[in-house]
Design a protein around this motif. Sequence first.
Motif, PDB file in Angstrom:
ATOM      1  N   VAL A  24       1.185  -1.211  -0.137  1.00 31.41           N
ATOM      2  CA  VAL A  24       0.224  -0.039  -0.065  1.00 31.41           C
ATOM      3  C   VAL A  24       0.818   1.058   0.337  1.00 31.41           C
ATOM      4  CG1 VAL A  24      -0.888  -0.332   2.723  1.00 31.41           C
ATOM      5  CG2 VAL A  24      -1.821   0.971   0.679  1.00 31.41           C
ATOM      6  N   ILE A  25       1.627   1.023   0.460  1.00 30.66           N
ATOM      7  CA  ILE A  25       2.876   2.447   0.414  1.00 30.66           C
ATOM      8  C   ILE A  25       3.476   2.670  -1.099  1.00 30.66           C
ATOM      9  CG2 ILE A  25       3.326   3.118   2.717  1.00 30.66           C
ATOM     10  CD1 ILE A  25       5.896   1.321   2.713  1.00 30.66           C
ATOM     11  N   ARG A  26       3.623   1.080  -1.291  1.00 36.05           N
ATOM     12  CA  ARG A  26       4.456   0.707  -2.617  1.00 36.05           C
ATOM     13  C   ARG A  26       3.384   1.816  -3.556  1.00 36.05           C
ATOM     14  NH1 ARG A  26       2.919  -3.612  -4.692  1.00 36.05           N
ATOM     15  NH2 ARG A  26       2.167  -2.448  -6.802  1.00 36.05           N
ATOM     16  N   ILE A  27       2.002   1.493  -3.788  1.00 35.42           N
ATOM     17  CA  ILE A  27       1.602   2.244  -4.879  1.00 35.42           C
ATOM     18  C   ILE A  27       0.958   3.778  -3.838  1.00 35.42           C
ATOM     19  CG2 ILE A  27      -1.212   2.229  -4.414  1.00 35.42           C
ATOM     20  CD1 ILE A  27      -1.049  -1.076  -4.407  1.00 35.42           C
ATOM     21  N   TYR A  37      14.083   4.682   0.629  1.00 30.48           N
ATOM     22  CA  TYR A  37      13.993   3.149   1.552  1.00 30.48           C
ATOM     23  C   TYR A  37      13.240   2.106   0.584  1.00 30.48           C
ATOM     24  CZ  TYR A  37      14.739   6.412   5.396  1.00 30.48           C
ATOM     25  OH  TYR A  37      15.373   7.541   5.549  1.00 30.48           O
ATOM     26  N   LEU A  38      12.046   2.668   0.014  1.00 29.90           N
ATOM     27  CA  LEU A  38      11.692   1.616  -0.274  1.00 29.90           C
ATOM     28  C   LEU A  38      12.077   0.292  -1.648  1.00 29.90           C
ATOM     29  CD1 LEU A  38       8.343   2.587  -2.659  1.00 29.90           C
ATOM     30  CD2 LEU A  38       8.157   0.941  -0.933  1.00 29.90           C
ATOM     31  N   VAL A  39      13.459   1.138  -2.517  1.00 37.09           N
ATOM     32  CA  VAL A  39      14.100   0.030  -3.277  1.00 37.09           C
ATOM     33  C   VAL A  39      14.687  -1.113  -2.102  1.00 37.09           C
ATOM     34  CG1 VAL A  39      16.597  -0.011  -4.413  1.00 37.09           C
ATOM     35  CG2 VAL A  39      15.057   1.495  -4.330  1.00 37.09           C
ATOM     36  N   PHE A  40      14.729  -0.727  -0.867  1.00 38.76           N
ATOM     37  CA  PHE A  40      15.357  -2.535  -0.272  1.00 38.76           C
ATOM     38  C   PHE A  40      13.572  -3.220   0.325  1.00 38.76           C
ATOM     39  CE2 PHE A  40      18.102   1.198   0.680  1.00 38.76           C
ATOM     40  CZ  PHE A  40      19.497   0.282   0.180  1.00 38.76           C
ATOM     41  N   THR A  41      12.497  -2.734   0.151  1.00 40.94           N
ATOM     42  CA  THR A  41      11.480  -3.752   0.299  1.00 40.94           C
ATOM     43  C   THR A  41      11.141  -4.854  -1.112  1.00 40.94           C
ATOM     44  OG1 THR A  41      10.348  -2.384  -0.395  1.00 40.94           O
ATOM     45  CG2 THR A  41      10.983  -1.518   1.759  1.00 40.94           C
ATOM     46  N   ARG A  42      11.030  -5.254  -0.376  1.00 37.42           N
ATOM     47  CA  ARG A  42       9.623  -6.787  -1.035  1.00 37.42           C
ATOM     48  C   ARG A  42       8.528  -5.876  -1.157  1.00 37.42           C
ATOM     49  NH1 ARG A  42      11.629 -12.861   0.325  1.00 37.42           N
ATOM     50  NH2 ARG A  42      13.211 -12.809  -1.611  1.00 37.42           N
ATOM     51  N   CYS A  43       8.168  -4.981  -1.917  1.00 34.71           N
ATOM     52  CA  CYS A  43       6.837  -4.053  -1.640  1.00 34.71           C
ATOM     53  C   CYS A  43       6.119  -5.172  -2.751  1.00 34.71           C
ATOM     54  CB  CYS A  43       6.863  -2.692  -1.873  1.00 34.71           C
ATOM     55  SG  CYS A  43       7.902  -2.339  -3.248  1.00 34.71           S
ATOM     56  N   GLY A  44       6.538  -5.842  -3.586  1.00 34.87           N
ATOM     57  CA  GLY A  44       5.630  -6.364  -5.158  1.00 34.87           C
ATOM     58  C   GLY A  44       4.751  -7.505  -4.122  1.00 34.87           C
ATOM     59  N   GLN A  45       4.579  -7.541  -3.580  1.00 26.89           N
ATOM     60  CA  GLN A  45       4.798  -9.097  -3.219  1.00 26.89           C
ATOM     61  C   GLN A  45       2.569  -9.856  -2.925  1.00 26.89           C
ATOM     62  OE1 GLN A  45       6.484 -11.446   1.006  1.00 26.89           O
ATOM     63  NE2 GLN A  45       6.196  -8.555   1.497  1.00 26.89           N
ATOM     64  N   VAL A  46       1.749  -8.486  -2.882  1.00 36.81           N
ATOM     65  CA  VAL A  46       1.032  -8.383  -2.803  1.00 36.81           C
ATOM     66  C   VAL A  46       0.128  -7.370  -3.995  1.00 36.81           C
ATOM     67  CG1 VAL A  46       0.353  -9.874  -1.197  1.00 36.81           C
ATOM     68  CG2 VAL A  46       0.065  -7.712  -1.075  1.00 36.81           C
ATOM     69  N   VAL A  68       1.170   2.573   6.361  1.00 32.01           N
ATOM     70  CA  VAL A  68       1.996   1.201   6.364  1.00 32.01           C
ATOM     71  C   VAL A  68       1.785   0.813   8.410  1.00 32.01           C
ATOM     72  CG1 VAL A  68       3.907   2.991   7.769  1.00 32.01           C
ATOM     73  CG2 VAL A  68       4.827   1.026   6.839  1.00 32.01           C
ATOM     74  N   PHE A  69       1.002   1.790   9.214  1.00 30.27           N
ATOM     75  CA  PHE A  69       0.165   1.207   9.837  1.00 30.27           C
ATOM     76  C   PHE A  69      -0.557   0.999   9.972  1.00 30.27           C
ATOM     77  CE2 PHE A  69       3.614   4.878  10.893  1.00 30.27           C
ATOM     78  CZ  PHE A  69       5.347   3.736  11.709  1.00 30.27           C
ATOM     79  N   LEU A  70      -1.703   0.691   9.100  1.00 31.85           N
ATOM     80  CA  LEU A  70      -2.712   0.211   8.793  1.00 31.85           C
ATOM     81  C   LEU A  70      -2.590  -1.078   8.929  1.00 31.85           C
ATOM     82  CD1 LEU A  70      -4.360   1.633   5.636  1.00 31.85           C
ATOM     83  CD2 LEU A  70      -4.561   2.030   7.867  1.00 31.85           C
ATOM     84  N   PRO A  71      -3.819  -1.751   9.800  1.00 32.80           N
ATOM     85  CA  PRO A  71      -4.133  -3.379  10.541  1.00 32.80           C
ATOM     86  C   PRO A  71      -4.192  -3.839   8.721  1.00 32.80           C
ATOM     87  CG  PRO A  71      -6.173  -2.096  10.871  1.00 32.80           C
ATOM     88  CD  PRO A  71      -5.073  -0.993  10.610  1.00 32.80           C
ATOM     89  N   ARG A  98      -6.787  -6.060   3.231  1.00 32.86           N
ATOM     90  CA  ARG A  98      -7.554  -7.321   2.729  1.00 32.86           C
ATOM     91  C   ARG A  98      -8.470  -6.657   2.703  1.00 32.86           C
ATOM     92  NH1 ARG A  98      -5.221 -11.644   2.478  1.00 32.86           N
ATOM     93  NH2 ARG A  98      -7.285 -13.103   3.808  1.00 32.86           N
ATOM     94  N   ARG A  99      -9.189  -6.737   3.128  1.00 37.00           N
ATOM     95  CA  ARG A  99     -11.133  -5.967   3.107  1.00 37.00           C
ATOM     96  C   ARG A  99     -11.076  -4.957   2.254  1.00 37.00           C
ATOM     97  NH1 ARG A  99     -14.127  -4.234   8.325  1.00 37.00           N
ATOM     98  NH2 ARG A  99     -12.128  -5.658   9.188  1.00 37.00           N
ATOM     99  N   MET A 100     -10.303  -4.012   2.053  1.00 33.36           N
ATOM    100  CA  MET A 100     -10.009  -2.637   0.793  1.00 33.36           C
ATOM    101  C   MET A 100      -9.144  -3.820  -0.037  1.00 33.36           C
ATOM    102  SD  MET A 100      -7.871   0.546   1.667  1.00 33.36           S
ATOM    103  CE  MET A 100      -6.695   0.234   0.951  1.00 33.36           C
TER     104      MET A 100
END
Lengths: 278, 405
Positions: B27-30, B139-148, B355-358, B363-365
């Motif tokens: 969601v932060i990637r988007i 920072y995003l470069v170091f994340t696996r932000c495309g898992q979902v 980034v702090f959303l539950p 998932r519901r969103m």
Amino acid sequence: MDAYDGGSDAPREAEAEAAPEPGTGRPTDMPSAKDPLPGAPAEIADARLRPEPGHLAAPAPEPRTGVAALSPRYQIGAALALAVVAIAVCVHIGMVFLHVAPSNTVSKTHGEAIDEYIYPEFEQNWKLFAPNPLQQNIAVHVRADIRAADGAERTTGWYDLSAQDGRNIDGNLVPSHTQQNELRRAWDFYVGSHDSDNRSVGPRSALSEEYLRRIVVLRLERGGAAGDGGVIERVQVRSRTTNVEAPPWSADKVSSTPVFRVLPWWSVPAAEAEGGVK
Amino acid sequence: MNRFSLSVSAVIARVTESAFGPYQTAVIRIGFSLTWLLFLLRELPHREELYGPDGPWSWELARRLIDGNGAFTALMWSDGRAWFEAVYGLAVLASVLLLLGWRTRTMSVLFMVGVLSLQNRSVFVGDGGDNVLHLMSIYLVFTRCGQVWSLDARRARRADEARARGERVTDRVGPALWGVFGVVLVAAAGTGRFDGDWTVPAILWATWAAQGLWWAVGRLTTSPEPRILLDVITNILHNGALLVIMAEACLIYATAGWYKIQGSRWQDGTAVYYPLHLDYFSPWPALGDLMSASGTMVMIVTYGTVLVQVAFPFTLVNRRVKNVLLVAMMTEHAVIAVVLGLPFFSLAMIAADAVFLPTPFLRRMGGWVVRVREAILSRDGAAVPEQRDARTSEDAEPSRVGFTA
């Protein structure tokens, strides 16, 4: 990491809502032991779906991933990576903290090392409207010496460029940086690199003068200040600072007389005056 | 083993075997790529004035500044108009592709290059929103932000399905992209374009080398262990970067809040009145007058702002309180977007808050989005997508070979 809501006290109704549909993976950080895994297809029964370490009683049929799947030789590599990343994360957060914190014992002693680390890419400033919000409207005005096509010289009146910006921002859902930041921050840049007598302080003062001059020339050109065939020969910039009126319910009294700061005339290079700035 | 070492080993097991917060990082990637994309599109008519070689902050002025500070910007590689247009276009393209999660890791690098190139080129036109994007793009470069919620996740799922049917899956786009970037990197380094500060060039080289290694290990080794080790290291990096992103968000709020406490206007409860009366931050003067009509109202908002900003980092230990504050902060930023005329700053902050959303909420969103899309598609008479949830085992499956590392 409770921020992910990965703890074990997740509200039951939230879990029910999020109950996996068939063929759907589950998030890492949902508590796993409370509701047993659904009859998930084999390909999603990956490491993330296994019960958390606290619930090792549950069966863990899949081959392990993570460090547990590695032989000691490779585990050393993983441990090394973990140590390096952990240290890097701590150093980074520490440096950023010292950079944004007020000047203190540690940052005074190690200021150079902190700056060396932070600049140029991790520079930041989050004093948003702090410690006090700006309580003055600072408008930038400009006037110009124009040589008309017939050779006649004249000096224009003062143009209020900030008022132009203000008008462009009014009723605008998406103000452009050209309207909201360009002139405002260029003026801040100038003020920051000059003393109150407009003498330069610091190495960037020449940059700020040239930048401000190019902005005002651009605005004058766009406004057609020079007229047909006219040339802007010199410009003069001034600021007009007015206090925001104290709120009606406040007993504070502030002066409503504007304060002017007038800069020296700057001559405009020919190339710039002929539309060199776009 | 005592309890302490048990819990330490449990923590180590968790941070090495999985990349935390797949939905939060998605969601932060988007959020960040959408913010930057909308900003670039909004400034399209003003792009030359803001970042072009002949703008008020000319290429020559930028060169004199950057010679001193060494900041990374591809725009200084040439003062040509065509190069400028190409970089701006690439920045737009990288935002779109990162938003969609196509070759997410590579696009996150390209996105960072786009953000830094434009922002470092003209540092004096930015504001707090640009600053947030600047840091987060790194920072995003170091994340696996495309898992979902990404095309990568869909591709991985399809590849898995194909493999399950016994088909051979070969990836040609990944190696091709890698080759192109290798050529660009070598050319840039060879012509002295990386001679400034070393941070960004180091990130570029490291991600490029890591992707090559990832591919080579998947292709050339028979033992699964090197692949698992790479996966473990990738998870560790992701989790570390996620921690940094969260800490950064906390530092933003803590700084903004604690400095306010020291201000007389925040103490006497009138602070919020003032920005509403600044010409540069009052697109709706009437709205500002309305909001500042009541001194009590202004004081409540003033105190509430400080309270929320100072309190937020501490509420992370309690999920319910944290969620309440999160709603408060996102609402406040949405209001700021309109009332102070700072839409991109607000959008960037909302993305950072996300980034702090539950997870259940996210998932519901995601479910709502899918349902809306299905409703639109079925109205058009098109086929309904076969899969409702994009989450796959992409990253956890060490046998996968590709360029998503």
